[in-house]
Structures are given as C-alpha cells and as structure tokens.
Design a protein around this motif. Structure first.
Motif, PDB file in Angstrom:
ATOM      1  N   VAL A  91      -3.256   5.923  -0.459  1.00 57.56           N
ATOM      2  CA  VAL A  91      -3.655   7.022  -1.338  1.00 57.56           C
ATOM      3  C   VAL A  91      -5.163   7.018  -1.568  1.00 57.56           C
ATOM      4  O   VAL A  91      -5.810   8.067  -1.577  1.00 57.56           O
ATOM      5  CB  VAL A  91      -2.896   6.935  -2.680  1.00 57.56           C
ATOM      6  CG1 VAL A  91      -3.447   7.949  -3.671  1.00 57.56           C
ATOM      7  CG2 VAL A  91      -1.398   7.171  -2.453  1.00 57.56           C
ATOM      8  N   ARG A  92      -5.744   5.819  -1.741  1.00 54.04           N
ATOM      9  CA  ARG A  92      -7.181   5.738  -2.012  1.00 54.04           C
ATOM     10  C   ARG A  92      -8.026   6.053  -0.780  1.00 54.04           C
ATOM     11  O   ARG A  92      -9.062   6.706  -0.870  1.00 54.04           O
ATOM     12  CB  ARG A  92      -7.519   4.336  -2.523  1.00 54.04           C
ATOM     13  CG  ARG A  92      -7.011   4.066  -3.940  1.00 54.04           C
ATOM     14  CD  ARG A  92      -7.410   2.676  -4.390  1.00 54.04           C
ATOM     15  NE  ARG A  92      -7.026   2.442  -5.786  1.00 54.04           N
ATOM     16  CZ  ARG A  92      -7.203   1.282  -6.430  1.00 54.04           C
ATOM     17  NH1 ARG A  92      -7.760   0.250  -5.786  1.00 54.04           N
ATOM     18  NH2 ARG A  92      -6.834   1.145  -7.677  1.00 54.04           N
ATOM     19  N   GLU A  93      -7.596   5.550   0.378  1.00 52.94           N
ATOM     20  CA  GLU A  93      -8.356   5.776   1.616  1.00 52.94           C
ATOM     21  C   GLU A  93      -7.359   5.904   2.765  1.00 52.94           C
ATOM     22  O   GLU A  93      -7.060   4.925   3.454  1.00 52.94           O
ATOM     23  CB  GLU A  93      -9.325   4.626   1.870  1.00 52.94           C
ATOM     24  CG  GLU A  93     -10.318   4.918   2.986  1.00 52.94           C
ATOM     25  CD  GLU A  93     -11.323   3.791   3.150  1.00 52.94           C
ATOM     26  OE1 GLU A  93     -12.186   3.904   4.029  1.00 52.94           O
ATOM     27  OE2 GLU A  93     -11.240   2.808   2.390  1.00 52.94           O
ATOM     28  N   PRO A  94      -6.830   7.105   2.999  1.00 56.50           N
ATOM     29  CA  PRO A  94      -5.733   7.280   3.955  1.00 56.50           C
ATOM     30  C   PRO A  94      -6.077   6.938   5.391  1.00 56.50           C
ATOM     31  O   PRO A  94      -5.212   6.513   6.147  1.00 56.50           O
ATOM     32  CB  PRO A  94      -5.369   8.760   3.807  1.00 56.50           C
ATOM     33  CG  PRO A  94      -6.566   9.396   3.198  1.00 56.50           C
ATOM     34  CD  PRO A  94      -7.181   8.360   2.324  1.00 56.50           C
ATOM     35  N   SER A  95      -7.314   7.154   5.803  1.00 60.92           N
ATOM     36  CA  SER A  95      -7.705   6.832   7.181  1.00 60.92           C
ATOM     37  C   SER A  95      -8.667   5.655   7.166  1.00 60.92           C
ATOM     38  O   SER A  95      -9.860   5.802   6.913  1.00 60.92           O
ATOM     39  CB  SER A  95      -8.366   8.045   7.848  1.00 60.92           C
ATOM     40  OG  SER A  95      -7.437   9.094   7.997  1.00 60.92           O
ATOM     41  N   SER A  96      -8.129   4.461   7.433  1.00 59.31           N
ATOM     42  CA  SER A  96      -8.959   3.260   7.457  1.00 59.31           C
ATOM     43  C   SER A  96      -8.282   2.221   8.332  1.00 59.31           C
ATOM     44  O   SER A  96      -7.051   2.152   8.413  1.00 59.31           O
ATOM     45  CB  SER A  96      -9.171   2.710   6.051  1.00 59.31           C
ATOM     46  OG  SER A  96      -7.976   2.156   5.535  1.00 59.31           O
ATOM     47  N   TRP A  97      -9.099   1.405   8.969  1.00 61.28           N
ATOM     48  CA  TRP A  97      -8.548   0.339   9.802  1.00 61.28           C
ATOM     49  C   TRP A  97      -7.845  -0.709   8.950  1.00 61.28           C
ATOM     50  O   TRP A  97      -6.880  -1.337   9.413  1.00 61.28           O
ATOM     51  CB  TRP A  97      -9.663  -0.302  10.626  1.00 61.28           C
ATOM     52  CG  TRP A  97     -10.195   0.596  11.703  1.00 61.28           C
ATOM     53  CD1 TRP A  97     -11.403   1.215  11.746  1.00 61.28           C
ATOM     54  CD2 TRP A  97      -9.505   0.991  12.898  1.00 61.28           C
ATOM     55  NE1 TRP A  97     -11.524   1.975  12.889  1.00 61.28           N
ATOM     56  CE2 TRP A  97     -10.378   1.850  13.617  1.00 61.28           C
ATOM     57  CE3 TRP A  97      -8.252   0.702  13.427  1.00 61.28           C
ATOM     58  CZ2 TRP A  97     -10.028   2.424  14.837  1.00 61.28           C
ATOM     59  CZ3 TRP A  97      -7.899   1.277  14.641  1.00 61.28           C
ATOM     60  CH2 TRP A  97      -8.769   2.110  15.333  1.00 61.28           C
ATOM     61  N   ALA A  98      -8.297  -0.890   7.717  1.00 62.39           N
ATOM     62  CA  ALA A  98      -7.656  -1.866   6.832  1.00 62.39           C
ATOM     63  C   ALA A  98      -6.218  -1.451   6.524  1.00 62.39           C
ATOM     64  O   ALA A  98      -5.289  -2.266   6.613  1.00 62.39           O
ATOM     65  CB  ALA A  98      -8.455  -2.011   5.545  1.00 62.39           C
TER      66      ALA A  98
ATOM     67  N   GLY B   3      -4.120  -1.715   9.694  1.00 59.14           N
ATOM     68  CA  GLY B   3      -3.786  -3.099  10.005  1.00 59.14           C
ATOM     69  C   GLY B   3      -2.725  -3.657   9.075  1.00 59.14           C
ATOM     70  O   GLY B   3      -1.804  -4.365   9.515  1.00 59.14           O
ATOM     71  N   PHE B   4      -2.841  -3.347   7.778  1.00 53.80           N
ATOM     72  CA  PHE B   4      -1.858  -3.810   6.793  1.00 53.80           C
ATOM     73  C   PHE B   4      -0.492  -3.202   7.093  1.00 53.80           C
ATOM     74  O   PHE B   4       0.538  -3.884   7.052  1.00 53.80           O
ATOM     75  CB  PHE B   4      -2.335  -3.428   5.392  1.00 53.80           C
ATOM     76  CG  PHE B   4      -1.632  -4.140   4.280  1.00 53.80           C
ATOM     77  CD1 PHE B   4      -0.816  -5.234   4.514  1.00 53.80           C
ATOM     78  CD2 PHE B   4      -1.787  -3.705   2.968  1.00 53.80           C
ATOM     79  CE1 PHE B   4      -0.173  -5.893   3.481  1.00 53.80           C
ATOM     80  CE2 PHE B   4      -1.141  -4.343   1.928  1.00 53.80           C
ATOM     81  CZ  PHE B   4      -0.330  -5.433   2.184  1.00 53.80           C
ATOM     82  N   TRP B   5      -0.471  -1.911   7.413  1.00 52.43           N
ATOM     83  CA  TRP B   5       0.774  -1.229   7.769  1.00 52.43           C
ATOM     84  C   TRP B   5       1.420  -1.878   8.990  1.00 52.43           C
ATOM     85  O   TRP B   5       2.625  -2.153   8.998  1.00 52.43           O
ATOM     86  CB  TRP B   5       0.519   0.250   8.031  1.00 52.43           C
ATOM     87  CG  TRP B   5       1.593   0.892   8.847  1.00 52.43           C
ATOM     88  CD1 TRP B   5       1.573   1.144  10.188  1.00 52.43           C
ATOM     89  CD2 TRP B   5       2.880   1.341   8.385  1.00 52.43           C
ATOM     90  NE1 TRP B   5       2.757   1.721  10.580  1.00 52.43           N
ATOM     91  CE2 TRP B   5       3.570   1.846   9.495  1.00 52.43           C
ATOM     92  CE3 TRP B   5       3.499   1.354   7.134  1.00 52.43           C
ATOM     93  CZ2 TRP B   5       4.849   2.367   9.399  1.00 52.43           C
ATOM     94  CZ3 TRP B   5       4.775   1.879   7.032  1.00 52.43           C
ATOM     95  CH2 TRP B   5       5.438   2.377   8.152  1.00 52.43           C
ATOM     96  N   THR B   6       0.623  -2.120  10.023  1.00 46.94           N
ATOM     97  CA  THR B   6       1.150  -2.717  11.252  1.00 46.94           C
ATOM     98  C   THR B   6       1.730  -4.099  10.976  1.00 46.94           C
ATOM     99  O   THR B   6       2.807  -4.447  11.488  1.00 46.94           O
ATOM    100  CB  THR B   6       0.041  -2.817  12.313  1.00 46.94           C
ATOM    101  OG1 THR B   6      -0.479  -1.506  12.571  1.00 46.94           O
ATOM    102  CG2 THR B   6       0.581  -3.399  13.610  1.00 46.94           C
TER     103      THR B   6
ATOM    104  N   VAL C  70       3.058   7.240  11.260  1.00 50.59           N
ATOM    105  CA  VAL C  70       2.286   6.708  10.123  1.00 50.59           C
ATOM    106  C   VAL C  70       0.990   6.076  10.600  1.00 50.59           C
ATOM    107  O   VAL C  70      -0.092   6.340  10.047  1.00 50.59           O
ATOM    108  CB  VAL C  70       3.130   5.686   9.328  1.00 50.59           C
ATOM    109  CG1 VAL C  70       2.262   4.972   8.295  1.00 50.59           C
ATOM    110  CG2 VAL C  70       4.301   6.380   8.637  1.00 50.59           C
ATOM    111  N   VAL C  71       1.071   5.223  11.624  1.00 52.02           N
ATOM    112  CA  VAL C  71      -0.140   4.528  12.066  1.00 52.02           C
ATOM    113  C   VAL C  71      -1.148   5.506  12.663  1.00 52.02           C
ATOM    114  O   VAL C  71      -2.363   5.327  12.510  1.00 52.02           O
ATOM    115  CB  VAL C  71       0.206   3.398  13.063  1.00 52.02           C
ATOM    116  CG1 VAL C  71       0.496   3.933  14.445  1.00 52.02           C
ATOM    117  CG2 VAL C  71      -0.909   2.360  13.116  1.00 52.02           C
ATOM    118  N   LEU C  72      -0.679   6.578  13.308  1.00 52.65           N
ATOM    119  CA  LEU C  72      -1.595   7.587  13.840  1.00 52.65           C
ATOM    120  C   LEU C  72      -2.315   8.332  12.711  1.00 52.65           C
ATOM    121  O   LEU C  72      -3.451   8.780  12.880  1.00 52.65           O
ATOM    122  CB  LEU C  72      -0.840   8.576  14.721  1.00 52.65           C
ATOM    123  CG  LEU C  72      -0.398   8.058  16.095  1.00 52.65           C
ATOM    124  CD1 LEU C  72       0.471   9.098  16.799  1.00 52.65           C
ATOM    125  CD2 LEU C  72      -1.605   7.695  16.954  1.00 52.65           C
ATOM    126  N   ALA C  73      -1.637   8.465  11.574  1.00 54.91           N
ATOM    127  CA  ALA C  73      -2.273   9.111  10.425  1.00 54.91           C
ATOM    128  C   ALA C  73      -3.236   8.179   9.708  1.00 54.91           C
ATOM    129  O   ALA C  73      -4.097   8.638   8.961  1.00 54.91           O
ATOM    130  CB  ALA C  73      -1.203   9.601   9.446  1.00 54.91           C
TER     131      ALA C  73
END
Length: 202
Positions: A45-52, A55-58, A151-154
C-alpha cells in the motif's frame, strides 16, 4: 549388521507427526507466512512498485512450496490441511486487494477471484463434513501460480508502473480461477453422488 539384523530408529519422522499434530515444521512455516503477510500488505500500500515488496512477496510465496514439501515428508496433519490454504488465501487475496487500494489493479477481477476462492473454501468445508475429500486438479495449481505471477508483475518496477502486462495476466488468472472452480464443483458433485450410491447399496 551381523546375522542380517537391521536396527530401526526409535521413532520415524512420520511417527512423531501424526494426523493430529500441531507443532510441525510445515505448520511453523505456514504460521510464519500468516504472521508476516500483514507487513507485506503495508509495504504494498505504501509503495506498490518496489523491488523490496517484490522480493518479500516472492519469499513468502516460495514458503508455500517449502511447507508443502515438509508436509509430504513428515506426514500431513489436520491442522496443516486447515492452516496452509488459509495462509495462501490471506497472502494472495491480501496482496491483490492491497494492489487495488494502491491503484494498481481494478476491483472487479480481484473481487471475482475472491468470491471464487471463498465459495470453494466453504464448499470444501461442506464436503469435508460429509466425509468427502476432493483433490484439486492440476489447473487449480496453475491458477495459483498465475495469480502469484500477476502480483509480482504489479510489484516489480519495470512492469508495475506500466499496468497493462500485470492486468492481462490478472485477467488470465481470473479465467483460470473461474474454470478451476467449476471443475471442483463438478468433481464434488460427482463424489457426493458416488457416496450416495454406496450408502444406498449398503
């Protein structure tokens, strides 16, 4: 060993973790996924497009395969059969709705996925109370993977800032989700019919 004797271990892993066990390695990972999911949703919600966030999602998504491997190795449990699908739903649906809140996804496809997942979960519970266990078809596993890919693409910056790719994959996930749900309903009805025939013939 002398005389052809073989010493067996005092207790195998399967003996330690019977169907009624709760504190198993698989359940520990599942519970960890549940506990960490809210932190991921806040990140999205705070930063929808980020590598962090990606990575956490993955990392959390991969734990589903890990606890599944451990469950097969140590023996499945009733608690695991309840907790694992719950953790999956919280993670996937939570991420999808967080992306809706962040303006990355439209509410309609996400709502369609949510309705199907909740409806099938309730139907599975109803079948379980009747003593029926209907295994998921391979398409159900495919739809879960496609949902996770959407999700990861978003989340990753190259495709997250350009919504088209993630949105197309999301709609593919919707189609697979609806079709696999229909398959499960048909399989459940067929299983209930077979059970009724066996009961009538006893």
């Amino acid at each position: 060993m002398a005389g052809g004797e073989h010493l067996e271990p005092a207790g195998t892993v399967e003996d330690r973790y019977g169907p009624g066990a709760l504190l198993t390695p698989a359940n520990a990972i599942t519970i960890l996924r549940l506990v960490l999911s809210p932190a991921l949703l806040v990140m999205i919600v705070r930063e929808p497009s980020s590598w962090a966030a990606a990575g956490f999602w993955t990392l959390l998504a991969l734990t589903d395969g890990i606890d599944g491997h451990l469950a097969r190795r140590h023996g499945t449990t009733r608690s695991g059969a309840f907790l694992d699908p719950l953790a999956d739903k919280v993670l996937v649906l939570g991420a999808l709705f967080a992306l809706v809140a962040a303006g990355r996804f439209w509410i309609v496809p996400v709502a369609l996925i949510a309705v199907r997942e909740v409806a099938i979960s309730l139907y599975r519970t109803q079948l379980g109370r009747s003593g029926l266990a209907v295994p998921a078809r391979p398409l159900a596993k495919v739809k879960t993977v496609v949902q996770e890919v959407a999700v990861v693409l978003a989340l990753i910056p190259p495709t997250g800032d350009q919504h088209l790719v993630a949105t197309v994959v999301l709609w593919v996930a919707v189609a697979l989700t609806v079709v696999s749900g229909g398959q499960y309903l048909l399989d459940g009805r067929a299983a209930a019919t077979r059970l009724g025939h066996r009961t009538a013939s006893v």
